[in-house]
Design an enzyme around this catalytic site. Structure first.
Site, PDB file in Angstrom:
ATOM      1  CG  ASP A  68      -0.352  -0.226   2.594  1.00  0.00           C
ATOM      2  OD1 ASP A  68       0.746  -0.231   2.326  1.00  0.00           O
ATOM      3  OD2 ASP A  68      -1.070  -1.215   3.027  1.00  0.00           O
ATOM      4  CG  ASN A 137      -8.976  -1.559  12.172  1.00  0.00           C
ATOM      5  OD1 ASN A 137      -7.814  -2.480  11.704  1.00  0.00           O
ATOM      6  ND2 ASN A 137      -8.960  -0.122  11.655  1.00  0.00           N
ATOM      7  CG  HIS A 139      -5.770  -2.734   8.651  1.00  0.00           C
ATOM      8  ND1 HIS A 139      -5.689  -1.074   8.854  1.00  0.00           N
ATOM      9  CD2 HIS A 139      -4.278  -2.482   9.110  1.00  0.00           C
ATOM     10  CE1 HIS A 139      -4.650  -0.669   9.363  1.00  0.00           C
ATOM     11  NE2 HIS A 139      -3.973  -1.458   9.660  1.00  0.00           N
ATOM     12  CD  GLU A 144      -8.419   1.146   7.919  1.00  0.00           C
ATOM     13  OE1 GLU A 144      -8.349  -0.417   8.418  1.00  0.00           O
ATOM     14  OE2 GLU A 144      -8.121   2.472   7.986  1.00  0.00           O
TER      15      GLU A 144
HETATM   16  C1  F6R Z   1       0.852  -1.578   5.839  1.00  0.00           C
HETATM   17  C2  F6R Z   1       0.316  -2.953   6.763  1.00  0.00           C
HETATM   18  C3  F6R Z   1      -0.534  -2.753   7.542  1.00  0.00           C
HETATM   19  C4  F6R Z   1       0.607  -2.917   9.009  1.00  0.00           C
HETATM   20  C5  F6R Z   1      -1.021  -3.091   9.972  1.00  0.00           C
HETATM   21  C6  F6R Z   1       0.285  -3.742  11.110  1.00  0.00           C
HETATM   22  O1  F6R Z   1       2.121  -1.746   4.986  1.00  0.00           O
HETATM   23  O2  F6R Z   1      -0.071  -3.538   5.390  1.00  0.00           O
HETATM   24  O3  F6R Z   1      -1.747  -3.444   7.517  1.00  0.00           O
HETATM   25  O4  F6R Z   1       0.606  -3.936   8.872  1.00  0.00           O
HETATM   26  O5  F6R Z   1      -1.090  -1.281  10.188  1.00  0.00           O
HETATM   27  O6  F6R Z   1       1.142  -2.289  11.784  1.00  0.00           O
HETATM   28  P1  F6R Z   1       2.303  -1.826  12.604  1.00  0.00           P
HETATM   29  O7  F6R Z   1       2.928  -3.725  12.203  1.00  0.00           O
HETATM   30  O8  F6R Z   1       2.904  -0.466  12.787  1.00  0.00           O
HETATM   31  O9  F6R Z   1       0.755  -2.522  13.978  1.00  0.00           O
END
Ligand code: F6R
Length: 263
Positions: A68, A137, A139, A144
């Site tokens: 992303d 959450n 995702h 989301e």
């Molecule tokens: C970002 C992504 C998100 C993160 C998630 C957890 O490329 O794919 O799904 O993996 O938001 O983020 P952290 O690892 O910072 O807790």
């Protein structure tokens, strides 16, 4: 779904790296790696970098696709995922920058950038192993809650919770972009293997819902229950909400020798 519970975050990184390295070696020198940003996979990237530096893993011809990117954040911004992937993945792992792809969140035509990204993944032969983290959450990528389980790369609006979670990377909450370009859940599910890492108690509810709850768009990561080769590597704190923790430990400790990989 394979669930591996590790004693420490360091062990999460080692086990996940061993799994990713095995898939990459099996896929050959031109393997395709899917990469996530965020804090969760950083130690895993450090392990992969160490394997590459010691000559135990050849990454020179490997391609990579990020999950992303924020929409409207210039590439040179230190928190754009172009910058983050360059800093945490491309350079440490010694990947060829020409083979590393991140969605174009600065495109004038975001819909065209999304379909171009899908096409680029396809042209590369598809992702051999996708590294994932999970949001508090539930995702994965920036899909989301209520994202279609069949979604492809597209623009999404970040939830208030995700923007608050990511505010630690920006001067203020207002600086966190509202939109992103993310691979869809259908795109992620096309990867031939998925390895998700999570550490810490803040992830325990999301991890329990993802592994043991119903498959639902309200917990986008739960779609991985439908994936034939999904491995979830978590530490004790992130595993705190799991009902079948004993079974997952027993399974990992008693793997047939041909299936086992190092802790
Ligand atoms: C970002 C992504 C998100 C993160 C998630 C957890 O490329 O794919 O799904 O993996 O938001 O983020 P952290 O690892 O910072 O807790």
């Amino acid at each position: 779904m394979e669930v591996v519970i590790c004693a420490t975050p360091d062990e999460v990184a080692r086990v996940a790296a061993a799994k990713v390295a095995r898939v990459l070696r099996d896929a050959g020198p031109r393997a395709v790696l899917g990469v996530a940003t965020g804090s969760s996979p950083l130690a895993l990237y450090a392990e992969l970098a160490a394997l590459a530096a010691s000559g135990r893993l050849a990454l020179g011809e490997v391609s990579a696709f990020a999950l992303d990117e924020y929409v409207g954040l210039p590439y040179e911004h230190p928190e754009s995922y172009h910058s983050v992937i360059d800093r945490t993945v491309t350079r440490p792992l010694g990947l060829d920058p020409a083979r590393v792809h991140v969605p174009n969140g600065m495109a004038a035509d975001i819909a065209a950038a999304a379909s171009d990204y899908e096409a680029a993944i396809k042209t590369a032969g598809g992702v051999d192993v996708q590294i994932l983290g999970v949001g508090s959450n539930g995702h994965i990528g920036f899909n989301e809650p209520t994202s279609s389980l069949a979604s492809r790369t597209r623009i999404k609006t970040l939830t208030a919770r995700t923007r608050e979670d990511n505010a630690r990377f920006f001067p203020t909450l207002d600086d966190v972009p509202r939109h992103c370009l993310t691979q869809g859940l259908g795109t992620i599910m096309d990867a031939r293997a998925c390895v998700l890492v999570a550490q810490g108690e803040a992830k325990a509810d999301a991890v329990a819902a993802l592994i043991e709850g119903p498959i639902t768009a309200m917990v986008p990561g739960s779609v991985l229950q439908w994936h034939p080769h999904a491995t979830i590597v978590i530490d004790e704190a992130a595993a705190a909400g799991l009902t079948l923790a004993g079974y997952y430990r027993e399974t990992f400790d008693n793997k047939p020798h041909w299936q086992a990989y190092a802790r």
